[in-house]
Structures are given as structure tokens and as C-alpha cells.
Scaffold this motif. Structure first.
Motif, PDB file in Angstrom:
ATOM      1  N   LEU A 165       0.830  -1.201   0.000  1.00 23.54           N
ATOM      2  CA  LEU A 165       0.000   0.000   0.000  1.00 23.54           C
ATOM      3  C   LEU A 165       0.869   1.256   0.000  1.00 23.54           C
ATOM      4  N   GLY A 166       1.964   1.235   0.740  1.00 25.90           N
ATOM      5  CA  GLY A 166       2.867   2.379   0.752  1.00 25.90           C
ATOM      6  C   GLY A 166       3.414   2.687  -0.623  1.00 25.90           C
ATOM      7  N   GLN A 167       3.751   1.630  -1.366  1.00 23.01           N
ATOM      8  CA  GLN A 167       4.271   1.829  -2.724  1.00 23.01           C
ATOM      9  C   GLN A 167       3.183   2.342  -3.663  1.00 23.01           C
ATOM     10  N   LYS A 168       1.960   1.808  -3.492  1.00 15.05           N
ATOM     11  CA  LYS A 168       0.854   2.256  -4.348  1.00 15.05           C
ATOM     12  C   LYS A 168       0.547   3.732  -4.134  1.00 15.05           C
ATOM     13  N   LEU A 169       0.603   4.171  -2.868  1.00 16.48           N
ATOM     14  CA  LEU A 169       0.298   5.572  -2.546  1.00 16.48           C
ATOM     15  C   LEU A 169       1.522   6.475  -2.627  1.00 16.48           C
ATOM     16  N   ASN A 170       2.663   5.877  -2.994  1.00 18.54           N
ATOM     17  CA  ASN A 170       3.925   6.624  -3.120  1.00 18.54           C
ATOM     18  C   ASN A 170       4.295   7.326  -1.816  1.00 18.54           C
ATOM     19  N   LEU A 171       4.170   6.586  -0.702  1.00 20.29           N
ATOM     20  CA  LEU A 171       4.491   7.133   0.608  1.00 20.29           C
ATOM     21  C   LEU A 171       5.949   6.885   0.955  1.00 20.29           C
ATOM     22  N   ALA A 172       6.554   7.826   1.660  1.00 15.18           N
ATOM     23  CA  ALA A 172       7.933   7.644   2.117  1.00 15.18           C
ATOM     24  C   ALA A 172       7.989   6.486   3.113  1.00 15.18           C
ATOM     25  N   VAL A 173       9.103   5.773   3.122  1.00 11.94           N
ATOM     26  CA  VAL A 173       9.282   4.663   4.063  1.00 11.94           C
ATOM     27  C   VAL A 173       9.475   5.241   5.461  1.00 11.94           C
ATOM     28  N   PRO A 174       8.618   4.888   6.424  1.00 12.35           N
ATOM     29  CA  PRO A 174       8.747   5.476   7.765  1.00 12.35           C
ATOM     30  C   PRO A 174       9.951   4.917   8.511  1.00 12.35           C
ATOM     31  N   ALA A 175      10.599   5.781   9.292  1.00  7.78           N
ATOM     32  CA  ALA A 175      11.755   5.354  10.080  1.00  7.78           C
ATOM     33  C   ALA A 175      11.327   4.662  11.373  1.00  7.78           C
ATOM     34  N   GLU A 176      10.071   4.864  11.760  1.00  7.79           N
ATOM     35  CA  GLU A 176       9.536   4.295  12.993  1.00  7.79           C
ATOM     36  C   GLU A 176       8.034   4.112  12.807  1.00  7.79           C
ATOM     37  N   PRO A 177       7.386   3.305  13.639  1.00  7.76           N
ATOM     38  CA  PRO A 177       5.936   3.118  13.484  1.00  7.76           C
ATOM     39  C   PRO A 177       5.182   4.439  13.612  1.00  7.76           C
ATOM     40  N   LEU A 178       4.232   4.642  12.707  1.00  9.56           N
ATOM     41  CA  LEU A 178       3.378   5.827  12.718  1.00  9.56           C
ATOM     42  C   LEU A 178       1.998   5.384  13.172  1.00  9.56           C
ATOM     43  N   TYR A 179       1.491   5.977  14.260  1.00  5.49           N
ATOM     44  CA  TYR A 179       0.251   5.447  14.814  1.00  5.49           C
ATOM     45  C   TYR A 179      -0.624   6.505  15.456  1.00  5.49           C
ATOM     46  N   LEU A 180      -1.883   6.109  15.652  1.00  7.30           N
ATOM     47  CA  LEU A 180      -2.880   6.930  16.329  1.00  7.30           C
ATOM     48  C   LEU A 180      -3.580   6.037  17.345  1.00  7.30           C
ATOM     49  N   ILE A 181      -4.507   6.610  18.113  1.00  3.28           N
ATOM     50  CA  ILE A 181      -5.284   5.830  19.072  1.00  3.28           C
ATOM     51  C   ILE A 181      -6.766   5.909  18.691  1.00  3.28           C
ATOM     52  N   LYS A 182      -7.410   4.755  18.671  1.00  3.77           N
ATOM     53  CA  LYS A 182      -8.859   4.671  18.449  1.00  3.77           C
ATOM     54  C   LYS A 182      -9.553   4.881  19.790  1.00  3.77           C
ATOM     55  N   ALA A 183     -10.509   5.784  19.840  1.00  6.93           N
ATOM     56  CA  ALA A 183     -11.180   6.148  21.089  1.00  6.93           C
ATOM     57  C   ALA A 183     -12.045   4.988  21.599  1.00  6.93           C
ATOM     58  N   PRO A 184     -12.153   4.835  22.940  1.00 10.07           N
ATOM     59  CA  PRO A 184     -12.943   3.728  23.494  1.00 10.07           C
ATOM     60  C   PRO A 184     -14.401   3.698  23.036  1.00 10.07           C
ATOM     61  N   ASN A 185     -15.002   4.860  22.755  1.00  6.66           N
ATOM     62  CA  ASN A 185     -16.390   4.880  22.269  1.00  6.66           C
ATOM     63  C   ASN A 185     -16.537   4.221  20.898  1.00  6.66           C
ATOM     64  N   SER A 186     -15.407   3.986  20.215  1.00  5.85           N
ATOM     65  CA  SER A 186     -15.462   3.375  18.886  1.00  5.85           C
ATOM     66  C   SER A 186     -15.503   1.849  18.939  1.00  5.85           C
ATOM     67  N   TYR A 187     -15.189   1.252  20.093  1.00  8.41           N
ATOM     68  CA  TYR A 187     -15.141  -0.209  20.182  1.00  8.41           C
ATOM     69  C   TYR A 187     -16.528  -0.795  19.943  1.00  8.41           C
ATOM     70  N   LEU A 188     -16.582  -1.841  19.128  1.00  7.63           N
ATOM     71  CA  LEU A 188     -17.866  -2.426  18.742  1.00  7.63           C
ATOM     72  C   LEU A 188     -17.791  -3.946  18.781  1.00  7.63           C
ATOM     73  N   ASN A 189     -18.841  -4.574  19.324  1.00  7.17           N
ATOM     74  CA  ASN A 189     -18.894  -6.024  19.419  1.00  7.17           C
ATOM     75  C   ASN A 189     -18.977  -6.688  18.041  1.00  7.17           C
ATOM     76  N   PRO A 190     -18.531  -7.937  17.934  1.00  4.37           N
ATOM     77  CA  PRO A 190     -18.819  -8.721  16.735  1.00  4.37           C
ATOM     78  C   PRO A 190     -20.332  -8.749  16.517  1.00  4.37           C
ATOM     79  N   ASN A 191     -20.739  -8.650  15.271  1.00  5.40           N
ATOM     80  CA  ASN A 191     -22.156  -8.622  14.877  1.00  5.40           C
ATOM     81  C   ASN A 191     -22.863  -7.319  15.252  1.00  5.40           C
ATOM     82  N   GLY A 192     -22.149  -6.372  15.875  1.00  5.69           N
ATOM     83  CA  GLY A 192     -22.725  -5.070  16.166  1.00  5.69           C
ATOM     84  C   GLY A 192     -22.863  -4.240  14.899  1.00  5.69           C
TER      85      GLY A 192
END
Length: 255
Positions: free
Chosen positions: A68-95
Motif C-alpha cells: 500500500l505504501g508503494q501504491k500511494l507513493n508514501l515515504a518509508v517510515p523510520a519508525e511506526p506511525l500510529y494513532l489511538i482509536k477512542a474507546p467509544n469506537s469499540y464495537l462487538n462482533p455482529n454489532g
């Protein structure tokens, strides 16, 4: 030893156990610290599945797959790039994934989730896997149009943190080799993503080690490994499934 752990609600009580075919062997104690199987068995059809763990945080990777990085022509990251998903976003299977009140394209992203099994702080790569309990399926749902509509600030948390925007489950599977896993995302019966975890820029042990340098990870926390080619939008009335052989299939409606 390989097991598939889940949590469930039966009547007004919750519990956890091990999936054995279409039945659940109910366990006592702590899933992460020597759970004890009992003789009690339940049917899958007779319970409501819950998220298999209760994280203090879900961390989601960006640009962690070569393809995907190559398809989007993104630079290779030197370290993991991340965010946090908020707890209100958690959803049960079949939810049900709820269409947000804002307009914009809602995108599915099928991903592998790494489930932490014990407190993990500044661990080395050598010892990182000692802190991994198992793996789950996840859908990192996103309102794509929100991300960059303000030129001064990329709105990652808002775009990915709306209510119901982080389904995961249905189980946590232990004893798997993540390098052999393949993620498939199926929209209304059509395979839209089919990619190998072996294509990750940062391996499971690298992700756990490097992220633990920044923040303490606790039992039940999840690291979403990022996604690859095939991400797309979904319309209300759609069913989206994330399937990983050895773990199972996470299924949610989008309404």
C-alpha cells in the motif's frame, strides 16, 4: 497451545471461555493469568458475543505495509506511525457500525490486531513476544473526508474515532505465527482485500517493542497492524467481514 478465547453475555451476566466448534467452554478466573476451564458448555447461538477483550487503548498503524505504501507513493517510515482509536469506537462482533451524522465517504480497513497479554513497558525485541497473548480481527473504520479537510491539522483521531468505528473479534486466537496469516475483507460477499501479514514494514515483535518505549501496554490492549491494498468505501445497508484463517470472521452491518 492454540485456543480461541471470547467474551459473551448470557441473560444479564457476562463471562468468557474457549471456543470449541460451535460451543463455548466457560472458564473462570483471568483470561490472561491462568484461566480455569469448567465443565459448563454454552452454544454460540445462545449468547451475545462481546469484544473478546476490554482494552485500555487500541493503537492503529499507518503506512505499515509495503504494497500500500508503494501504491500511494508514501515515504518509508523510520519508525511506526500510529494513532489511538477512542474507546467509544469499540464495537462487538455482529454489532452495527453507525453512519455518522456528518457527510463523507466511510471506509473499511480490514486489519490484524495484536492483543497484549501482560504489562509491557520498554521491552526489547528479543522479549516482545513474551507479552503477546494472541491475535484478533479488526476493522479500522474511517471517514476519509475528515482526515485532511483542515490544511493545518490532520484529524486522524476524529476521522477514525467516531462511535462504533472499531469493531474487533470475534475471538482472540493464541499460538499462531503472525507471519503466516492472511487478512481478507469481504464487502457484501465480494473479497475486497486479500493480503499477507508478512508484507508488514514493522513486524509484530518490532511494533510491540517500539511502541512500548513510548507508552506502557496493558493486558487486553490492542495494536492494529495497519492495512494494505483494497481499502474502499461502504454504503449504508452493507455487510463488511474481516476474515483471518486461524482466528475467524468478524462481521458487522453498516447502517
Amino acid at each position: 497451545m492454540s485456543n480461541r478465547w471470547l467474551r459473551f453475555r448470557e441473560n444479564n451476566s457476562t463471562g468468557f471461555g474457549i471456543l470449541e466448534g460451535e460451543r463455548i467452554r466457560v472458564c473462570q478466573g483471568d483470561m490472561f493469568a491462568g484461566a480455569t476451564p469448567t465443565d459448563r458448555m454454552l452454544t454460540l447461538a445462545g449468547v451475545e458475543l462481546l469484544t473478546p477483550v476490554q482494552p485500555t487503548k487500541v493503537i492503529a498503524m499507518w503506512n505499515n505495509f509495503h504494497a500500500l505504501g508503494q501504491k500511494l507513493n508514501l515515504a518509508v517510515p523510520a519508525e511506526p506511525l500510529y494513532l489511538i482509536k477512542a474507546p467509544n469506537s469499540y464495537l462487538n462482533p455482529n454489532g452495527t457500525i453507525l453512519k455518522p451524522p456528518c457527510e463523507g465517504k466511510v471506509v473499511f480497513e480490514g486489519e490484524l490486531g495484536i492483543v497484549i497479554g501482560r504489562t509491557c513497558k520498554q521491552v526489547t525485541e528479543q522479549h516482545a513476544m513474551d507479552h503477546v497473548f494472541g491475535y484478533t480481527c479488526a476493522n479500522d473504520v474511517t471517514v476519509a473526508d475528515i482526515l485532511n479537510r483542515d490544511a493545518s491539522f490532520a484529524q486522524w483521531v476524529r476521522a477514525k474515532g467516531l462511535d462504533t468505528f472499531c469493531p474487533f473479534g470475534p475471538v482472540v486466537a493464541t499460538g499462531l505465527d503472525p507471519e503466516k496469516l492472511v487478512v481478507k475483507t469481504i464487502l457484501n460477499g465480494e473479497i475486497r482485500q486479500d493480503y499477507p501479514i508478512s508484507d508488514m514494514r514493522f513486524s509484530v515483535r518490532q511494533l510491540v517493542s517500539l511502541i512500548s518505549q513510548d507508552m506502557t501496554l496493558y493486558a487486553g490492549d490492542i495494536i492494529l497492524c495497519g492495512t494494505s491494498i483494497g481499502v474502499g468505501s461502504m454504503k449504508p445497508g452493507s455487510t463488511v467481514e474481516v476474515e483471518i484463517a486461524g482466528i475467524g470472521k468478524l462481521s458487522n452491518r453498516f447502517e
